[in-house]
Design a protein around this motif. Sequence first.
Motif, PDB file in Angstrom:
ATOM      1  N   GLY A   1       0.788  -1.222   0.000  1.00 27.82           N
ATOM      2  CA  GLY A   1       0.000   0.000   0.000  1.00 27.82           C
ATOM      3  C   GLY A   1       0.821   1.273   0.000  1.00 27.82           C
ATOM      4  O   GLY A   1       0.274   2.374  -0.178  1.00 27.82           O
ATOM      5  N   ALA A   2       2.145   1.155   0.185  1.00 31.32           N
ATOM      6  CA  ALA A   2       3.012   2.333   0.224  1.00 31.32           C
ATOM      7  C   ALA A   2       3.846   2.485  -1.036  1.00 31.32           C
ATOM      8  O   ALA A   2       4.617   3.438  -1.155  1.00 31.32           O
ATOM      9  N   ARG A   3       3.689   1.588  -1.987  1.00 30.55           N
ATOM     10  CA  ARG A   3       4.524   1.626  -3.177  1.00 30.55           C
ATOM     11  C   ARG A   3       4.035   2.686  -4.164  1.00 30.55           C
ATOM     12  O   ARG A   3       2.879   3.078  -4.157  1.00 30.55           O
ATOM     13  N   GLY A   4       4.979   3.131  -4.980  1.00 33.25           N
ATOM     14  CA  GLY A   4       4.640   4.102  -6.004  1.00 33.25           C
ATOM     15  C   GLY A   4       4.503   5.526  -5.506  1.00 33.25           C
ATOM     16  O   GLY A   4       4.028   6.396  -6.245  1.00 33.25           O
ATOM     17  N   GLN A   5       4.925   5.798  -4.278  1.00 27.94           N
ATOM     18  CA  GLN A   5       4.792   7.141  -3.711  1.00 27.94           C
ATOM     19  C   GLN A   5       6.136   7.784  -3.392  1.00 27.94           C
ATOM     20  O   GLN A   5       6.194   8.846  -2.780  1.00 27.94           O
ATOM     21  N   GLY A   6       7.215   7.137  -3.788  1.00 34.36           N
ATOM     22  CA  GLY A   6       8.538   7.709  -3.610  1.00 34.36           C
ATOM     23  C   GLY A   6       9.153   7.524  -2.241  1.00 34.36           C
ATOM     24  O   GLY A   6      10.218   8.096  -1.958  1.00 34.36           O
ATOM     25  N   TYR A   7       8.531   6.729  -1.375  1.00 34.82           N
ATOM     26  CA  TYR A   7       9.061   6.555  -0.021  1.00 34.82           C
ATOM     27  C   TYR A   7      10.424   5.869  -0.026  1.00 34.82           C
ATOM     28  O   TYR A   7      11.348   6.268   0.695  1.00 34.82           O
ATOM     29  N   ALA A   8      10.551   4.805  -0.815  1.00 29.99           N
ATOM     30  CA  ALA A   8      11.809   4.058  -0.834  1.00 29.99           C
ATOM     31  C   ALA A   8      12.945   4.928  -1.364  1.00 29.99           C
ATOM     32  O   ALA A   8      14.059   4.917  -0.824  1.00 29.99           O
ATOM     33  N   THR A   9      12.684   5.703  -2.392  1.00 35.48           N
ATOM     34  CA  THR A   9      13.721   6.588  -2.942  1.00 35.48           C
ATOM     35  C   THR A   9      14.133   7.639  -1.921  1.00 35.48           C
ATOM     36  O   THR A   9      15.330   7.899  -1.721  1.00 35.48           O
ATOM     37  N   GLU A  10      13.165   8.227  -1.263  1.00 38.37           N
ATOM     38  CA  GLU A  10      13.446   9.260  -0.255  1.00 38.37           C
ATOM     39  C   GLU A  10      14.285   8.696   0.878  1.00 38.37           C
ATOM     40  O   GLU A  10      15.268   9.325   1.323  1.00 38.37           O
ATOM     41  N   ALA A  11      13.930   7.514   1.345  1.00 38.83           N
ATOM     42  CA  ALA A  11      14.664   6.898   2.454  1.00 38.83           C
ATOM     43  C   ALA A  11      16.061   6.476   2.016  1.00 38.83           C
ATOM     44  O   ALA A  11      17.042   6.665   2.748  1.00 38.83           O
TER      45      ALA A  11
ATOM     46  N   ARG B   1      16.735   6.494  -9.296  1.00 34.47           N
ATOM     47  CA  ARG B   1      16.294   7.830  -8.867  1.00 34.47           C
ATOM     48  C   ARG B   1      17.131   8.323  -7.680  1.00 34.47           C
ATOM     49  O   ARG B   1      17.298   9.527  -7.485  1.00 34.47           O
ATOM     50  N   ALA B   2      17.647   7.384  -6.874  1.00 32.75           N
ATOM     51  CA  ALA B   2      18.460   7.766  -5.721  1.00 32.75           C
ATOM     52  C   ALA B   2      19.904   8.074  -6.112  1.00 32.75           C
ATOM     53  O   ALA B   2      20.710   8.420  -5.248  1.00 32.75           O
ATOM     54  N   GLY B   3      20.231   7.954  -7.394  1.00 31.11           N
ATOM     55  CA  GLY B   3      21.564   8.317  -7.859  1.00 31.11           C
ATOM     56  C   GLY B   3      22.520   7.167  -8.081  1.00 31.11           C
ATOM     57  O   GLY B   3      23.672   7.381  -8.456  1.00 31.11           O
ATOM     58  N   PHE B   4      22.069   5.941  -7.865  1.00 27.45           N
ATOM     59  CA  PHE B   4      22.924   4.787  -8.088  1.00 27.45           C
ATOM     60  C   PHE B   4      23.081   4.534  -9.595  1.00 27.45           C
ATOM     61  O   PHE B   4      22.210   4.880 -10.388  1.00 27.45           O
ATOM     62  N   ARG B   5      24.184   3.889  -9.965  1.00 25.79           N
ATOM     63  CA  ARG B   5      24.387   3.507 -11.359  1.00 25.79           C
ATOM     64  C   ARG B   5      24.648   2.006 -11.431  1.00 25.79           C
ATOM     65  O   ARG B   5      25.259   1.411 -10.530  1.00 25.79           O
ATOM     66  N   LYS B   6      24.169   1.387 -12.501  1.00 20.42           N
ATOM     67  CA  LYS B   6      24.386  -0.055 -12.672  1.00 20.42           C
ATOM     68  C   LYS B   6      25.833  -0.309 -13.044  1.00 20.42           C
ATOM     69  O   LYS B   6      26.378   0.330 -13.950  1.00 20.42           O
ATOM     70  N   VAL B   7      26.473  -1.246 -12.336  1.00 20.54           N
ATOM     71  CA  VAL B   7      27.898  -1.499 -12.564  1.00 20.54           C
ATOM     72  C   VAL B   7      28.184  -2.913 -13.063  1.00 20.54           C
ATOM     73  O   VAL B   7      29.268  -3.167 -13.590  1.00 20.54           O
TER      74      VAL B   7
ATOM     75  N   ASP C   1      24.911 -10.231 -13.099  1.00 20.58           N
ATOM     76  CA  ASP C   1      25.234 -11.618 -12.774  1.00 20.58           C
ATOM     77  C   ASP C   1      24.262 -12.490 -13.548  1.00 20.58           C
ATOM     78  O   ASP C   1      23.089 -12.626 -13.188  1.00 20.58           O
ATOM     79  N   GLU C   2      24.749 -13.073 -14.643  1.00 18.99           N
ATOM     80  CA  GLU C   2      23.880 -13.868 -15.509  1.00 18.99           C
ATOM     81  C   GLU C   2      23.356 -15.106 -14.805  1.00 18.99           C
ATOM     82  O   GLU C   2      22.227 -15.533 -15.025  1.00 18.99           O
ATOM     83  N   VAL C   3      24.186 -15.691 -13.934  1.00 19.96           N
ATOM     84  CA  VAL C   3      23.786 -16.926 -13.242  1.00 19.96           C
ATOM     85  C   VAL C   3      22.668 -16.642 -12.253  1.00 19.96           C
ATOM     86  O   VAL C   3      21.642 -17.329 -12.216  1.00 19.96           O
ATOM     87  N   GLU C   4      22.853 -15.613 -11.409  1.00 23.05           N
ATOM     88  CA  GLU C   4      21.865 -15.288 -10.385  1.00 23.05           C
ATOM     89  C   GLU C   4      20.725 -14.437 -10.921  1.00 23.05           C
ATOM     90  O   GLU C   4      19.689 -14.290 -10.263  1.00 23.05           O
ATOM     91  N   GLY C   5      20.916 -13.853 -12.089  1.00 19.72           N
ATOM     92  CA  GLY C   5      19.887 -12.998 -12.659  1.00 19.72           C
ATOM     93  C   GLY C   5      19.720 -11.705 -11.886  1.00 19.72           C
ATOM     94  O   GLY C   5      18.598 -11.255 -11.644  1.00 19.72           O
ATOM     95  N   GLU C   6      20.858 -11.101 -11.480  1.00 15.89           N
ATOM     96  CA  GLU C   6      20.821  -9.884 -10.674  1.00 15.89           C
ATOM     97  C   GLU C   6      21.671  -8.797 -11.312  1.00 15.89           C
ATOM     98  O   GLU C   6      22.664  -9.065 -11.998  1.00 15.89           O
ATOM     99  N   PHE C   7      21.272  -7.556 -11.047  1.00 11.67           N
ATOM    100  CA  PHE C   7      22.064  -6.389 -11.402  1.00 11.67           C
ATOM    101  C   PHE C   7      22.656  -5.807 -10.121  1.00 11.67           C
ATOM    102  O   PHE C   7      22.037  -5.863  -9.063  1.00 11.67           O
ATOM    103  N   ALA C   8      23.863  -5.249 -10.249  1.00 12.99           N
ATOM    104  CA  ALA C   8      24.492  -4.565  -9.118  1.00 12.99           C
ATOM    105  C   ALA C   8      24.538  -3.069  -9.399  1.00 12.99           C
ATOM    106  O   ALA C   8      24.899  -2.646 -10.509  1.00 12.99           O
ATOM    107  N   TYR C   9      24.160  -2.289  -8.398  1.00 14.83           N
ATOM    108  CA  TYR C   9      24.143  -0.834  -8.512  1.00 14.83           C
ATOM    109  C   TYR C   9      25.031  -0.251  -7.414  1.00 14.83           C
ATOM    110  O   TYR C   9      25.105  -0.792  -6.312  1.00 14.83           O
ATOM    111  N   GLU C  10      25.679   0.880  -7.719  1.00 18.38           N
ATOM    112  CA  GLU C  10      26.553   1.527  -6.747  1.00 18.38           C
ATOM    113  C   GLU C  10      26.327   3.031  -6.700  1.00 18.38           C
ATOM    114  O   GLU C  10      25.958   3.638  -7.712  1.00 18.38           O
TER     115      GLU C  10
END
Length: 356
Positions: free
Chosen positions: A289-299, A333-339, A342-351
Motif C-alpha cells: 500500500g506504500a509503493r509508487g509514492q517515492g518513499y523508498a527513494t526518499e529513504a 532515482r536515488a543516484g545509483f548507477r548499474k555497474v 550476474d547472468e547466473v543469479e539474474g541480478e544487477f548490481a548498482y553503486e
Amino acid sequence: MEEAVEGCVALLRTATGADWRGPDWEKATAGRLEWSCRYTAEHIAGDLIAYAGQLAGRAQNAYFPFDIAFDDGTDNSGVLEVIWTTGALLAAAVRTTPREVRAFHPYPFRSASREGFAAMGTAEVLLHTHDIAEGLGLTYQPDPELAEFVLTRIFPHVRPGASPWLTLLWATGRGDLPGRAPVTDWRWHNNLVHDTDRLTLQGITPASATDLIGGGDGGFEWIEGGPYTGTREAATFLLKAYQSGVHRPEFGVFTLVRREDGRAVGGLGFHGVPDEAGRVEVGYDLAAGARGQGYATEALRALSAWALARDDVRTVFATIERDNLASQAVVTRAGFRKVSEDEVEGEFAYELSRPE
C-alpha cells in the motif's frame, strides 16, 4: 520499570529503621563507585524525575534546567519514598507519551523514545541498587527479564550471555564474564533515527527484531500489508549479528515511519558493516500500500547520504533481481548507477560512491 523500582525499594527498606545495624548510608561507598550509598540513592531519584521531565516536556535540545532537592532532615526511608514516587512519575510519562515522540538525551544520538527512557530508567535503578547493596552488604538479584529488557533496547552492541543480569553488570564495568575483557569505559546506545521530509527512519533494536521474527509488529503501527517479508528477513540477520556480538546499530535495519500518521510503511537497512574497501550493501522493501509514492527513494537517498558522509564508507551498493523493475527505478532515482550483471543469479548490481 515499575517492577525494578519496587524491587529496589523493597530491598533497601530492609536497611532502614532503628533496628538496622549495618553500615551508615552516608559513610558506606556504593560498590565500585566513588559515591556514598546515600548519594547514590538520591541520584536514582534524580535520574527518574529528569527522564520523566524530558518525556513530559518533549525536550529537544538539552535537559530541562531543574533538579530534585530533598528537605533537610530527610532520612533514608524518605529517600526511598522519593524513589518510589519518581519511578511512578516516569512510568506515567512513558505510558502517556505517544510512540513517535523523541526527547533529548545526550548520547549517542541525542534523542530517545519512550521505550528508550523506560530502558534507561530501568538501568539506573537496577545498576545503582546493585551498587548500594554492595556497599551495605545486602544481596541483590533482580529478575533476569528486567536486565534483558535493558540489554535488548539500549545495549545492542553487547553480545548477550547466558545470564542477562551478569552480562549487564559486565557491560557496565561492574563484573567479569569468562572469556571477555573487563569493561572500563561504557555507554548505552538508544536507537538511531534519520529524518527525511515525509519519513523517520527508526533503528530496529534487538527487542524489535525478535518480535518481528516471531510474527509481531516490532513495536510499530504498520499500514495494511506490513511488515513485508524483507523486513522480517532483515530482522533475522540483525538478531544473528547481535547474538554474535558483531552488531553495529548504526549499520542495522531501519523502519520507515510516515510523519503524517506515525504508521510504518517499510524497511531499509544495511547487510552489515563496511568492508575493508569501505563498501556497504543496502536493501529495502515496502508494504504494497506504500509503493509508487517515492518513499523508498526518499529513504534510500537519506541513508546513503549519511553513510557516504562517514570516513569508513566509500561506496553503497545494492543487488536487484533482473525482473524487479520497480526496485531498479528506486536506486536509479536515488543516484545509483548499474555497474554489473550476474547472468547466473539474474541480478544487477548498482553503486553510489562518494564524490572524489
